[in-house]
Design a protein around this motif. Structure first.
Motif, PDB file in Angstrom:
ATOM      1  N   LEU A  64       0.847  -1.156  -0.166  1.00 55.81           N
ATOM      2  CA  LEU A  64       0.092  -0.116   0.019  1.00 55.81           C
ATOM      3  C   LEU A  64       0.747   1.372  -0.187  1.00 55.81           C
ATOM      4  O   LEU A  64       0.360   2.266  -0.731  1.00 55.81           O
ATOM      5  CB  LEU A  64      -0.967  -0.012   1.081  1.00 55.81           C
ATOM      6  N   TYR A  65       1.874   1.250   0.808  1.00 54.35           N
ATOM      7  CA  TYR A  65       2.841   2.482   0.721  1.00 54.35           C
ATOM      8  C   TYR A  65       3.281   2.543  -0.721  1.00 54.35           C
ATOM      9  O   TYR A  65       3.373   4.187  -1.113  1.00 54.35           O
ATOM     10  CB  TYR A  65       4.103   2.133   1.623  1.00 54.35           C
ATOM     11  N   HIS A  66       3.797   1.730  -1.400  1.00 57.56           N
ATOM     12  CA  HIS A  66       4.375   1.968  -2.965  1.00 57.56           C
ATOM     13  C   HIS A  66       3.102   2.033  -3.867  1.00 57.56           C
ATOM     14  O   HIS A  66       3.469   2.684  -5.102  1.00 57.56           O
ATOM     15  CB  HIS A  66       5.270   0.902  -3.251  1.00 57.56           C
ATOM     16  N   LYS A  67       2.144   1.550  -3.776  1.00 58.38           N
ATOM     17  CA  LYS A  67       0.949   1.362  -4.566  1.00 58.38           C
ATOM     18  C   LYS A  67      -0.136   2.245  -4.434  1.00 58.38           C
ATOM     19  O   LYS A  67      -1.319   2.594  -5.167  1.00 58.38           O
ATOM     20  CB  LYS A  67       0.584   0.100  -4.926  1.00 58.38           C
ATOM     21  N   GLY A  68      -0.382   2.863  -3.037  1.00 59.63           N
ATOM     22  CA  GLY A  68      -1.716   3.519  -2.630  1.00 59.63           C
ATOM     23  C   GLY A  68      -2.843   2.697  -2.320  1.00 59.63           C
ATOM     24  O   GLY A  68      -2.672   1.361  -2.461  1.00 59.63           O
ATOM     25  N   GLU A  69      -3.884   3.309  -2.240  1.00 60.78           N
ATOM     26  CA  GLU A  69      -5.261   2.300  -1.762  1.00 60.78           C
ATOM     27  C   GLU A  69      -5.383   1.412  -2.849  1.00 60.78           C
ATOM     28  O   GLU A  69      -5.348   1.680  -3.990  1.00 60.78           O
ATOM     29  CB  GLU A  69      -6.166   3.383  -1.483  1.00 60.78           C
TER      30      GLU A  69
ATOM     31  N   LYS B   1      -6.595   1.127   2.768  1.00 55.66           N
ATOM     32  CA  LYS B   1      -5.755   2.426   2.549  1.00 55.66           C
ATOM     33  C   LYS B   1      -4.878   2.646   3.709  1.00 55.66           C
ATOM     34  O   LYS B   1      -5.681   2.393   4.971  1.00 55.66           O
ATOM     35  CB  LYS B   1      -6.651   3.524   2.359  1.00 55.66           C
ATOM     36  N   LEU B   2      -3.670   2.962   3.413  1.00 55.83           N
ATOM     37  CA  LEU B   2      -2.978   3.293   4.784  1.00 55.83           C
ATOM     38  C   LEU B   2      -3.359   4.409   5.725  1.00 55.83           C
ATOM     39  O   LEU B   2      -3.874   5.560   5.021  1.00 55.83           O
ATOM     40  CB  LEU B   2      -1.672   3.602   4.545  1.00 55.83           C
ATOM     41  N   THR B   3      -3.528   4.338   6.886  1.00 57.02           N
ATOM     42  CA  THR B   3      -3.846   5.579   7.767  1.00 57.02           C
ATOM     43  C   THR B   3      -2.446   6.413   7.846  1.00 57.02           C
ATOM     44  O   THR B   3      -1.546   6.092   7.390  1.00 57.02           O
ATOM     45  CB  THR B   3      -4.291   5.112   8.968  1.00 57.02           C
ATOM     46  N   GLU B   4      -2.653   7.632   8.276  1.00 59.06           N
ATOM     47  CA  GLU B   4      -1.579   8.554   8.554  1.00 59.06           C
ATOM     48  C   GLU B   4      -0.513   7.699   9.111  1.00 59.06           C
ATOM     49  O   GLU B   4       0.580   7.732   8.892  1.00 59.06           O
ATOM     50  CB  GLU B   4      -2.116   9.987   9.143  1.00 59.06           C
ATOM     51  N   ARG B   5      -0.994   7.048  10.355  1.00 61.65           N
ATOM     52  CA  ARG B   5      -0.173   6.562  11.256  1.00 61.65           C
ATOM     53  C   ARG B   5       0.584   5.332  10.708  1.00 61.65           C
ATOM     54  O   ARG B   5       1.622   5.044  10.766  1.00 61.65           O
ATOM     55  CB  ARG B   5      -1.106   5.990  12.600  1.00 61.65           C
TER      56      ARG B   5
ATOM     57  N   GLU C 291      -6.621  -2.922  13.461  1.00 59.97           N
ATOM     58  CA  GLU C 291      -6.586  -2.630  15.077  1.00 59.97           C
ATOM     59  C   GLU C 291      -5.371  -1.821  15.517  1.00 59.97           C
ATOM     60  O   GLU C 291      -5.576  -1.390  16.452  1.00 59.97           O
ATOM     61  CB  GLU C 291      -6.527  -4.106  15.695  1.00 59.97           C
ATOM     62  N   LYS C 292      -4.352  -2.022  14.880  1.00 60.21           N
ATOM     63  CA  LYS C 292      -3.236  -1.249  15.139  1.00 60.21           C
ATOM     64  C   LYS C 292      -3.227   0.316  14.651  1.00 60.21           C
ATOM     65  O   LYS C 292      -2.398   1.166  15.071  1.00 60.21           O
ATOM     66  CB  LYS C 292      -1.993  -1.931  14.420  1.00 60.21           C
ATOM     67  N   GLY C 293      -4.137   0.566  13.919  1.00 60.60           N
ATOM     68  CA  GLY C 293      -4.522   1.990  13.363  1.00 60.60           C
ATOM     69  C   GLY C 293      -3.501   2.281  12.131  1.00 60.60           C
ATOM     70  O   GLY C 293      -3.268   3.357  12.010  1.00 60.60           O
ATOM     71  N   TYR C 294      -3.198   1.092  11.544  1.00 58.90           N
ATOM     72  CA  TYR C 294      -2.115   1.380  10.368  1.00 58.90           C
ATOM     73  C   TYR C 294      -2.891   1.448   9.182  1.00 58.90           C
ATOM     74  O   TYR C 294      -2.463   1.747   7.961  1.00 58.90           O
ATOM     75  CB  TYR C 294      -1.059   0.202  10.090  1.00 58.90           C
ATOM     76  N   LEU C 295      -4.436   0.775   9.152  1.00 59.87           N
ATOM     77  CA  LEU C 295      -4.972   0.624   7.945  1.00 59.87           C
ATOM     78  C   LEU C 295      -6.429   0.889   8.008  1.00 59.87           C
ATOM     79  O   LEU C 295      -7.054   0.695   9.167  1.00 59.87           O
ATOM     80  CB  LEU C 295      -4.758  -0.672   7.317  1.00 59.87           C
ATOM     81  N   GLU C 296      -7.067   1.448   7.028  1.00 60.28           N
ATOM     82  CA  GLU C 296      -8.569   1.606   7.028  1.00 60.28           C
ATOM     83  C   GLU C 296      -9.122   0.948   5.903  1.00 60.28           C
ATOM     84  O   GLU C 296      -8.651   1.069   4.662  1.00 60.28           O
ATOM     85  CB  GLU C 296      -9.011   3.244   7.256  1.00 60.28           C
ATOM     86  N   ARG C 297     -10.524   0.476   5.933  1.00 63.26           N
ATOM     87  CA  ARG C 297     -11.316   0.113   4.940  1.00 63.26           C
ATOM     88  C   ARG C 297     -12.267   1.261   4.063  1.00 63.26           C
ATOM     89  O   ARG C 297     -12.743   1.817   5.191  1.00 63.26           O
ATOM     90  CB  ARG C 297     -12.404  -1.046   5.370  1.00 63.26           C
TER      91      ARG C 297
END
Length: 151
Positions: free
Chosen positions: A52-57, A102-106, A83-89
């Motif tokens: 996700l970091y390299h390809k986006g959502e 999608k990656l969250t800001e965190r 749960e870790k706050g790293y990703l959102e649906r």
């Protein structure tokens, strides 16, 4: 008779190559897992974050295919990263059956911070090879993989 000996020698050499390749892969994998665990992630969580970091959502189903996970496993990994706050649906507005990851800001900050360190760890693992040896190994391993896929 001479042909049978050559075939037998080639088969033995192929078996030896398989064993050496398998052991090398296992040794490399152990080092990679050790590095990733130092960031409080497992291998699949890291793979999803890095993708996700390299390809986006991306659609969650596609993420699973790209990081070689079964659909049931990708759901579990996405749940853990959420749960870790790293990703959102995110629901697709055009097709409600499609859910994006999608990656969250965190999550973006975490992978942005750890990826350069991970790249250095990978470089260290392969530092016994010259640039030319790495290039040659890439060509040979691709050739093996492509042929194996074709049979």
């Amino acid at each position: 008779m001479q042909n049978e000996i050559k075939v037998h020698e080639d088969e033995e050499l192929s078996l030896k190559l398989f064993i050496v390749l398998s052991r090398a892969l296992e040794s490399v994998r152990k080092q990679v897992v050790k590095d990733i665990k130092s960031y409080n992630l497992n291998l699949t969580e890291f793979a999803v974050l890095e993708f996700l970091y390299h390809k986006g959502e991306q659609p969650i189903q596609l993420i699973g295919k790209k990081v070689l996970l079964a659909s049931s496993s990708i759901t579990y990994v996405v749940d853990k990263l959420e749960e870790k706050g790293y990703l959102e649906r995110i629901a697709c507005p055009k097709d409600r059956r499609v859910i994006y990851g999608k990656l969250t800001e965190r999550g973006h900050q975490v992978i942005k911070e750890i990826f350069p360190q991970h790249r250095k760890a990978i470089a260290n693992i392969f530092s016994s090879l010259t640039k030319e040896e790495k290039e040659h190994a890439i060509v040979l391993l691709k050739k093996i993989g492509l042929f194996a896929d074709s049979i």
